[in-house]
Design an enzyme around this catalytic site. Structure first.
Site, PDB file in Angstrom:
ATOM      1  N   SER A  87      51.440 -31.037 128.827  1.00 24.59           N
ATOM      2  CA  SER A  87      51.515 -29.587 128.680  1.00 24.59           C
ATOM      3  C   SER A  87      50.300 -29.053 127.913  1.00 24.59           C
ATOM      4  O   SER A  87      49.182 -29.138 128.397  1.00 24.59           O
ATOM      5  CB  SER A  87      52.836 -29.204 128.006  1.00 24.59           C
ATOM      6  OG  SER A  87      53.224 -27.905 128.373  1.00 24.59           O
ATOM      7  N   LYS A 139      63.901  -4.268 121.614  1.00 20.20           N
ATOM      8  CA  LYS A 139      63.373  -4.695 120.313  1.00 20.20           C
ATOM      9  C   LYS A 139      64.067  -5.958 119.810  1.00 20.20           C
ATOM     10  O   LYS A 139      63.475  -6.754 119.079  1.00 20.20           O
ATOM     11  CB  LYS A 139      63.523  -3.562 119.285  1.00 20.20           C
ATOM     12  CG  LYS A 139      62.895  -3.852 117.939  1.00 20.20           C
ATOM     13  CD  LYS A 139      61.411  -4.140 118.072  1.00 20.20           C
ATOM     14  CE  LYS A 139      60.784  -4.443 116.720  1.00 20.20           C
ATOM     15  NZ  LYS A 139      59.369  -4.830 116.840  1.00 20.20           N
TER      16      LYS A 139
END
Length: 283
Positions: A87, A139
């Site tokens: 990765s 949010k």
């Protein structure tokens, strides 16, 4: 009057060596960027980049990669994939001009992962609830006391897809491969160094010593005489005296009796990156 490093001439006959081990986060980025700056300042002709990492945070991996790309304009860089370079470890390796891997190296895992925790049912059982006041509907995305909404899933998936495209594009450009060819194996799977060579992700199979010899040859140094200088993190006099090791992610520095330091590092990493997109192989 500027200070002149007395071994500048000597460094031009040496190979710099930088290790990237463990999960990649801010502490790794700071250490590696400082080491890369030293390689440039001391004008080492070659760099051996040893990577033994499952990956880590996206931004930190990108910054290290970008610094390697800049350095590669002046310095020969050969990456050596160790036990695991997956990765984000692969992404950083793309900053090297050449890559060597062991036949059995675990590599690949090209993709992005983001995880959050949903503790809603547990909180209901113990009678705990939260009152949230927010400036916008998203949010508190990935809040641990509720499930994601469909709109939130779409937002996060778009972010993940964008990060994935950045990863694929970088591999394609660095390895001179077609984007579709990269996508054919960039689905999160892991593969061996031998398979990686067949896919075009690495150039050669071999050991770290093979990578060192190759770096010396590229820099027109005598492989039998060109030694490696490992650039390590600077430690305070007290740390050097006591042999203290800085915690892997620098977040708490807490010592837990009877618990392996690497386990503490992983716990700190998990806590610090919860809810962040990661280029990380999770075995």
């Amino acid at each position: 009057m500027p200070m002149i490093w007395p071994f500048r001439r000597k460094s031009r006959k040496l190979i710099a060596r930088i290790e990237i081990t463990g999960a990649i986060a801010s502490a790794t980025r700071k250490r590696v960027l400082e080491a890369l700056k030293t390689v440039e300042e001391k004008k080492f002709p070659a760099l051996l980049l040893r990577i033994d990492s499952p990956g880590g945070t996206v931004g930190d991996s990108q910054e290290i990669y970008s610094a390697l790309k800049r350095l590669s304009e002046k310095t020969k860089i050969v990456a050596s994939f160790g036990n695991i370079s997956a990765s984000g470890g692969v992404y950083i390796g793309m900053g090297a001009q050449h890559i060597v891997a062991n036949p059995g190296t675990i590599t690949g895992s090209i993709g992005v992962i983001l995880r959050g925790n949903n503790l809603e049912r547990l909180l209901e059982k113990i009678g705990v609830s939260f009152q949230t006041v927010k400036s916008g509907p998203y949010k508190d995305i990935l809040a641990f006391d509720r499930e994601l909404t469909a709109a939130e899933e779409d937002i996060l998936q778009e972010m993940i897809d964008t990060s994935y495209q950045q990863f694929v594009q970088t591999v394609a450009e660095a390895r001179n491969l077609a984007v579709d060819a990269v996508k054919s194996f960039a689905d999160g799977r892991i593969f061996t160094g031998q398979q990686a060579q067949a896919l075009g992700v690495v150039d050669r199979l071999g050991t770290e010593e093979d990578a060192r010899v190759w770096a010396a040859q590229l820099a027109k140094l005598d492989p039998d005489k060109a030694k490696c200088v490992t650039l390590e993190e600077r430690k305070s006099p007290i740390d050097r005296l006591l042999g203290n090791r800085s915690p892997g992610f620098g977040s708490s520095g807490i010592s837990y009796s009877g618990i392996d330091r690497s386990s503490i590092d992983w716990l700190e990493f998990e806590l610090a990156t919860n809810g962040l997109p990661l280029w990380l192989y999770r075995p």
